[in-house]
Design a protein around this motif. Structure first.
Motif, PDB file in Angstrom:
ATOM      1  N   ASN A 198      70.408   8.367 149.163  1.00 44.86           N
ATOM      2  CA  ASN A 198      71.409   8.325 148.103  1.00 44.86           C
ATOM      3  C   ASN A 198      70.790   8.785 146.781  1.00 44.86           C
ATOM      4  OD1 ASN A 198      73.828   7.904 146.853  1.00 44.86           O
ATOM      5  ND2 ASN A 198      73.561   5.695 146.620  1.00 44.86           N
ATOM      6  N   GLU A 199      70.765  10.107 146.607  1.00 40.37           N
ATOM      7  CA  GLU A 199      70.077  10.730 145.485  1.00 40.37           C
ATOM      8  C   GLU A 199      70.924  11.872 144.944  1.00 40.37           C
ATOM      9  OE1 GLU A 199      67.372  10.699 143.588  1.00 40.37           O
ATOM     10  OE2 GLU A 199      67.504  12.754 142.931  1.00 40.37           O
ATOM     11  N   GLU A 200      70.842  12.120 143.634  1.00 38.86           N
ATOM     12  CA  GLU A 200      71.708  13.106 142.993  1.00 38.86           C
ATOM     13  C   GLU A 200      71.616  14.486 143.632  1.00 38.86           C
ATOM     14  OE1 GLU A 200      71.998   9.772 140.427  1.00 38.86           O
ATOM     15  OE2 GLU A 200      70.293  10.667 141.441  1.00 38.86           O
ATOM     16  N   TYR A 201      70.385  14.966 143.888  1.00 39.62           N
ATOM     17  CA  TYR A 201      70.250  16.325 144.405  1.00 39.62           C
ATOM     18  C   TYR A 201      70.817  16.445 145.821  1.00 39.62           C
ATOM     19  CZ  TYR A 201      65.994  14.755 146.889  1.00 39.62           C
ATOM     20  OH  TYR A 201      65.103  14.103 147.702  1.00 39.62           O
ATOM     21  N   VAL A 202      70.778  15.354 146.589  1.00 37.04           N
ATOM     22  CA  VAL A 202      71.368  15.364 147.929  1.00 37.04           C
ATOM     23  C   VAL A 202      72.892  15.362 147.824  1.00 37.04           C
ATOM     24  CG1 VAL A 202      71.588  14.116 150.109  1.00 37.04           C
ATOM     25  CG2 VAL A 202      69.376  14.213 148.957  1.00 37.04           C
ATOM     26  N   ASN A 203      73.417  14.571 146.908  1.00 42.95           N
ATOM     27  CA  ASN A 203      74.871  14.524 146.714  1.00 42.95           C
ATOM     28  C   ASN A 203      75.410  15.880 146.266  1.00 42.95           C
ATOM     29  OD1 ASN A 203      74.888  11.793 147.381  1.00 42.95           O
ATOM     30  ND2 ASN A 203      74.640  11.134 145.259  1.00 42.95           N
ATOM     31  N   GLU A 204      74.661  16.570 145.411  1.00 42.74           N
ATOM     32  CA  GLU A 204      75.064  17.910 144.971  1.00 42.74           C
ATOM     33  C   GLU A 204      75.080  18.887 146.152  1.00 42.74           C
ATOM     34  OE1 GLU A 204      72.502  19.138 141.887  1.00 42.74           O
ATOM     35  OE2 GLU A 204      73.319  17.769 140.392  1.00 42.74           O
ATOM     36  N   PHE A 205      74.068  18.777 147.015  1.00 40.41           N
ATOM     37  CA  PHE A 205      74.012  19.622 148.206  1.00 40.41           C
ATOM     38  C   PHE A 205      75.243  19.393 149.080  1.00 40.41           C
ATOM     39  CE2 PHE A 205      73.100  19.217 152.775  1.00 40.41           C
ATOM     40  CZ  PHE A 205      72.926  20.558 153.106  1.00 40.41           C
ATOM     41  N   VAL A 206      75.604  18.135 149.285  1.00 39.44           N
ATOM     42  CA  VAL A 206      76.756  17.796 150.133  1.00 39.44           C
ATOM     43  C   VAL A 206      78.036  18.382 149.545  1.00 39.44           C
ATOM     44  CG1 VAL A 206      78.205  15.915 150.978  1.00 39.44           C
ATOM     45  CG2 VAL A 206      75.716  15.717 151.098  1.00 39.44           C
ATOM     46  N   ASP A 207      78.220  18.221 148.228  1.00 40.42           N
ATOM     47  CA  ASP A 207      79.426  18.758 147.580  1.00 40.42           C
ATOM     48  C   ASP A 207      79.505  20.275 147.745  1.00 40.42           C
ATOM     49  OD1 ASP A 207      80.161  16.236 146.766  1.00 40.42           O
ATOM     50  OD2 ASP A 207      79.307  16.435 144.755  1.00 40.42           O
ATOM     51  N   HIS A 208      78.386  20.939 147.541  1.00 37.11           N
ATOM     52  CA  HIS A 208      78.342  22.401 147.651  1.00 37.11           C
ATOM     53  C   HIS A 208      78.606  22.844 149.095  1.00 37.11           C
ATOM     54  CE1 HIS A 208      77.399  26.505 147.062  1.00 37.11           C
ATOM     55  NE2 HIS A 208      76.125  26.469 147.415  1.00 37.11           N
ATOM     56  N   PHE A 209      77.992  22.136 150.052  1.00 38.44           N
ATOM     57  CA  PHE A 209      78.162  22.467 151.473  1.00 38.44           C
ATOM     58  C   PHE A 209      79.615  22.249 151.897  1.00 38.44           C
ATOM     59  CE2 PHE A 209      77.791  22.277 156.018  1.00 38.44           C
ATOM     60  CZ  PHE A 209      76.680  23.060 156.330  1.00 38.44           C
ATOM     61  N   ASN A 210      80.191  21.132 151.460  1.00 41.01           N
ATOM     62  CA  ASN A 210      81.586  20.828 151.820  1.00 41.01           C
ATOM     63  C   ASN A 210      82.542  21.907 151.332  1.00 41.01           C
ATOM     64  OD1 ASN A 210      80.797  18.463 153.046  1.00 41.01           O
ATOM     65  ND2 ASN A 210      81.422  17.124 151.346  1.00 41.01           N
ATOM     66  N   GLN A 211      82.275  22.435 150.150  1.00 39.82           N
ATOM     67  CA  GLN A 211      83.158  23.442 149.561  1.00 39.82           C
ATOM     68  C   GLN A 211      82.965  24.823 150.178  1.00 39.82           C
ATOM     69  OE1 GLN A 211      82.493  23.323 145.317  1.00 39.82           O
ATOM     70  NE2 GLN A 211      83.053  21.167 145.166  1.00 39.82           N
ATOM     71  N   SER A 212      81.723  25.169 150.518  1.00 40.83           N
ATOM     72  CA  SER A 212      81.439  26.533 150.967  1.00 40.83           C
ATOM     73  C   SER A 212      81.387  26.693 152.481  1.00 40.83           C
ATOM     74  CB  SER A 212      80.118  27.020 150.362  1.00 40.83           C
ATOM     75  OG  SER A 212      79.054  26.158 150.726  1.00 40.83           O
ATOM     76  N   ILE A 213      81.055  25.639 153.226  1.00 36.81           N
ATOM     77  CA  ILE A 213      80.905  25.749 154.690  1.00 36.81           C
ATOM     78  C   ILE A 213      81.923  24.880 155.432  1.00 36.81           C
ATOM     79  CG2 ILE A 213      79.341  25.521 156.640  1.00 36.81           C
ATOM     80  CD1 ILE A 213      78.497  27.679 154.620  1.00 36.81           C
ATOM     81  N   GLY A 214      81.995  23.622 155.064  1.00 34.87           N
ATOM     82  CA  GLY A 214      82.866  22.671 155.752  1.00 34.87           C
ATOM     83  C   GLY A 214      82.402  21.263 155.474  1.00 34.87           C
ATOM     84  N   LYS A 215      83.199  20.280 155.833  1.00 38.27           N
ATOM     85  CA  LYS A 215      82.903  18.896 155.493  1.00 38.27           C
ATOM     86  C   LYS A 215      81.839  18.313 156.419  1.00 38.27           C
ATOM     87  CE  LYS A 215      85.134  14.492 154.399  1.00 38.27           C
ATOM     88  NZ  LYS A 215      84.494  14.465 153.066  1.00 38.27           N
ATOM     89  N   ILE A 216      80.774  17.816 155.829  1.00 41.63           N
ATOM     90  CA  ILE A 216      79.685  17.175 156.567  1.00 41.63           C
ATOM     91  C   ILE A 216      80.123  15.778 157.021  1.00 41.63           C
ATOM     92  CG2 ILE A 216      77.390  16.147 156.307  1.00 41.63           C
ATOM     93  CD1 ILE A 216      76.627  18.463 154.524  1.00 41.63           C
ATOM     94  N   ASP A 217      79.762  15.435 158.241  1.00 41.18           N
ATOM     95  CA  ASP A 217      80.029  14.101 158.785  1.00 41.18           C
ATOM     96  C   ASP A 217      78.870  13.182 158.367  1.00 41.18           C
ATOM     97  OD1 ASP A 217      80.707  11.851 160.213  1.00 41.18           O
ATOM     98  OD2 ASP A 217      80.145  12.680 162.161  1.00 41.18           O
TER      99      ASP A 217
END
Length: 302
Positions: A198-217
């Motif tokens: 639970n870290e800012e840079y990981v959360n940013e990665f998830v947001d970017h991935f969700n928007q550009s590739i698809g929603k991470i489980d």
């Protein structure tokens, strides 16, 4: 105004409680309360709003309290310099760090203590955002964090010493079907559950991935690195984090995990380094510790 009054104000601001400040400073509550009241009268400004729930800085008092924090920092530097001139290095170093290269950090602390046994060191593991908040509140002296451009702009008055620039990769256990690969297509990751720090840079990665590739489980987020490691080793999920996270792991940990680059996914590079308040950048203890950490870091075979 005197030094004792400044120390009382700063401690009450940190703890938000006259009772707690009294216990920490070993001064009676009435003495602290009266001292602050006298100072408020002298300054013509109410520094705190007091209630049964504690003491909260007023909007007018916040800027004055920040300046008082700088005064306390300067006093600590004067004491430290005096001790150094006398050939005696004593003091306290409060460190907070994200869980990256922890073996390097522990080795640095061990070697530092051998040469400076009178320096008391406290260490805590936190996320970058929490570390930045602690720095602003003078709860820690230096922090090992991940920093991006936006975070940098929001934290004026802090000095950042970069030690690494990297990007986000995927971590899997050796029993994962992905472990034999060096790279993995971004869309392939949608098939697997994630456990994340639970870290800012990981959360940013998830947001970017969700928007550009698809929603991470996402199975769960945690600040417990042991829980993350166990989930990977048991092949329950995969994870994502800095490529730097792999550096400094014990050899047995490295043998049980694999690092994979992410294909077809554009991401910005991110920096890792030490951050401290500009007012404390001349601290001899902090300088020596950071220099030793960088030396230890550079010894590693990357």
């Amino acid at each position: 105004m005197n030094i004792d009054q400044i120390q009382y104000v700063v401690e009450v601001a940190k703890t938000k409680s006259i009772t707690t400040a009294s216990n920490n400073l070993h001064v009676t509550q009435s003495a602290i309360s009266q001292s602050i009241s006298n100072l408020e009268t002298e300054l013509g400004i109410k520094l705190f709003t007091r209630s049964r729930n504690g003491a909260v800085p007023t909007p007018e008092g916040k800027n004055i309290i920040l300046k008082m924090l700088d005064v306390i920092s300067s006093l600590e530097e004067i004491k430290e310099e005096a001790n150094n001139q006398n050939g005696i290095t004593v003091g306290e170093l409060r460190i907070a760090a994200i869980p990256i290269g922890m073996e390097i950090l522990i080795n640095t602390i061990s070697n530092f203590k051998k040469d400076y046994p009178n320096v008391q060191i406290q260490i805590s593991e936190k996320g970058s955002g929490d570390i930045l908040n602690d720095l602003h509140q003078n709860k820690v002296d230096i922090g090992l964090i991940g920093l991006n451009e936006n975070m940098d702009k929001k934290n004026a008055g802090l000095i950042f010493t970069k030690i690494w620039e990297g990007h986000i990769v995927v971590f899997v256990g050796k029993n994962s079907p992905l472990s034999s690969f060096k790279k993995v297509p971004a869309k392939e990751l949608l098939k697997y559950p994630f456990v994340l720090y639970n870290e800012e840079y990981v959360n940013e990665f998830v947001d970017h991935f969700n928007q550009s590739i698809g929603k991470i489980d996402i199975w769960f987020k945690t600040n417990n690195t042991s829980a993350l490691s166990r989930a990977l080793k048991d092949n329950l999920a995969i994870s994502a984090g800095y490529d730097l996270s792999f550096i400094g792991l014990p050899n047995n940990e490295k043998h049980e995990l694999s690092l994979l680059e992410i294909e077809d996914f554009v991401q910005d590079s991110k920096s890792v380094g030490w951050i401290q308040k500009e007012t404390k950048s001349n601290s001899l203890i902090s300088k020596e510790f950071i220099n030793r950490y960088i030396t230890e870091f550079q010894k590693r075979n990357f």
